[in-house]
Design a protein around this motif. Structure first.
Motif, PDB file in Angstrom:
ATOM      1  N   GLN A  79       3.091  -3.771  -4.049  1.00 50.78           N
ATOM      2  CA  GLN A  79       4.422  -4.108  -4.931  1.00 50.78           C
ATOM      3  C   GLN A  79       4.772  -5.333  -4.404  1.00 50.78           C
ATOM      4  OE1 GLN A  79       6.416  -2.274  -6.690  1.00 50.78           O
ATOM      5  NE2 GLN A  79       7.725  -3.884  -7.065  1.00 50.78           N
ATOM      6  N   VAL A  85       5.426  -3.386   1.091  1.00 54.35           N
ATOM      7  CA  VAL A  85       5.552  -2.317   0.195  1.00 54.35           C
ATOM      8  C   VAL A  85       4.370  -2.096  -0.863  1.00 54.35           C
ATOM      9  CG1 VAL A  85       7.234  -1.083  -1.480  1.00 54.35           C
ATOM     10  CG2 VAL A  85       8.070  -2.736   0.096  1.00 54.35           C
ATOM     11  N   CYS A  86       3.913  -0.874  -0.609  1.00 53.73           N
ATOM     12  CA  CYS A  86       2.638  -0.580  -1.313  1.00 53.73           C
ATOM     13  C   CYS A  86       2.651   0.684  -1.807  1.00 53.73           C
ATOM     14  CB  CYS A  86       1.218  -0.700  -0.608  1.00 53.73           C
ATOM     15  SG  CYS A  86       1.049  -2.526  -0.074  1.00 53.73           S
ATOM     16  N   TYR A  87       2.061   1.363  -2.790  1.00 56.78           N
ATOM     17  CA  TYR A  87       1.997   2.602  -3.289  1.00 56.78           C
ATOM     18  C   TYR A  87       0.465   3.018  -3.512  1.00 56.78           C
ATOM     19  CZ  TYR A  87       6.937   2.017  -4.426  1.00 56.78           C
ATOM     20  OH  TYR A  87       8.229   1.692  -4.589  1.00 56.78           O
ATOM     21  N   GLY A  91       1.509   7.590  -6.095  1.00 60.95           N
ATOM     22  CA  GLY A  91       2.813   7.113  -6.177  1.00 60.95           C
ATOM     23  C   GLY A  91       3.688   7.017  -4.938  1.00 60.95           C
ATOM     24  N   LYS A  93       4.719   5.999  -1.321  1.00 63.87           N
ATOM     25  CA  LYS A  93       5.102   4.541  -1.005  1.00 63.87           C
ATOM     26  C   LYS A  93       4.809   4.641   0.487  1.00 63.87           C
ATOM     27  CE  LYS A  93       9.316   1.824  -0.725  1.00 63.87           C
ATOM     28  NZ  LYS A  93      10.760   1.670  -1.119  1.00 63.87           N
ATOM     29  N   TYR A  94       4.331   3.048   0.778  1.00 65.86           N
ATOM     30  CA  TYR A  94       3.808   2.800   2.208  1.00 65.86           C
ATOM     31  C   TYR A  94       4.686   1.775   2.490  1.00 65.86           C
ATOM     32  CZ  TYR A  94      -0.071   6.307   1.089  1.00 65.86           C
ATOM     33  OH  TYR A  94      -0.614   7.209   0.640  1.00 65.86           O
ATOM     34  N   GLU A  95       5.546   1.713   3.412  1.00 65.18           N
ATOM     35  CA  GLU A  95       6.232   0.494   3.850  1.00 65.18           C
ATOM     36  C   GLU A  95       5.542   0.177   5.113  1.00 65.18           C
ATOM     37  OE1 GLU A  95      10.472   0.198   3.104  1.00 65.18           O
ATOM     38  OE2 GLU A  95      10.168   2.277   2.784  1.00 65.18           O
TER      39      GLU A  95
END
Length: 111
Positions: A79, A85-87, A91, A93-95
């Motif tokens: 993202q 921020v990734c997915y 779906g 979410k990984y912060e």
């Protein structure tokens, strides 16, 4: 022709190092390493898949070219180009905090 959910490599975001940042107070390399270890030890407990967390850790610890290959091969959807921020493909979410991705400008030398 692929399925509607498939992604083309051309669609993948190019990752980059995070912008310079400062910790709230100067910290040593040992303190930074401890913070990183604590984050990676607890990250999977916040949700998502362990193999994605492992891929994100490997990418965070690699140079940019290798990090790009790691996230692409793991199917990570980036993202923010700095990986904060990734997915995953499902779906989730990984912060990632900036301290696991780069060093602060106010890092001080260990004694």
């Amino acid at each position: 022709m692929g399925c509607a959910g498939s992604r083309d490599k051309a669609d993948a975001k190019k990752i980059r190092k995070p912008k310079p940042w400062k910790h709230s107070e100067p910290i040593t390399r040992a303190q930074l390493i401890q913070m990183r270890d604590e984050f990676w030890d607890t990250a999977p407990h916040y949700g998502g898949r362990k193999e994605i967390w492992d891929a994100l850790r490997a990418a965070a610890e690699a140079d940019i070219t290798l990090a790009q290959a790691i996230v692409e091969s793991a199917g990570v959807i980036v993202q923010n180009p700095d990986l904060t921020v990734c997915y995953d493909e499902r779906g989730a979410k990984y912060e990632l905090p900036k301290y696991v991705l780069s060093e602060p400008a106010n890092l001080i030398r260990d004694n």
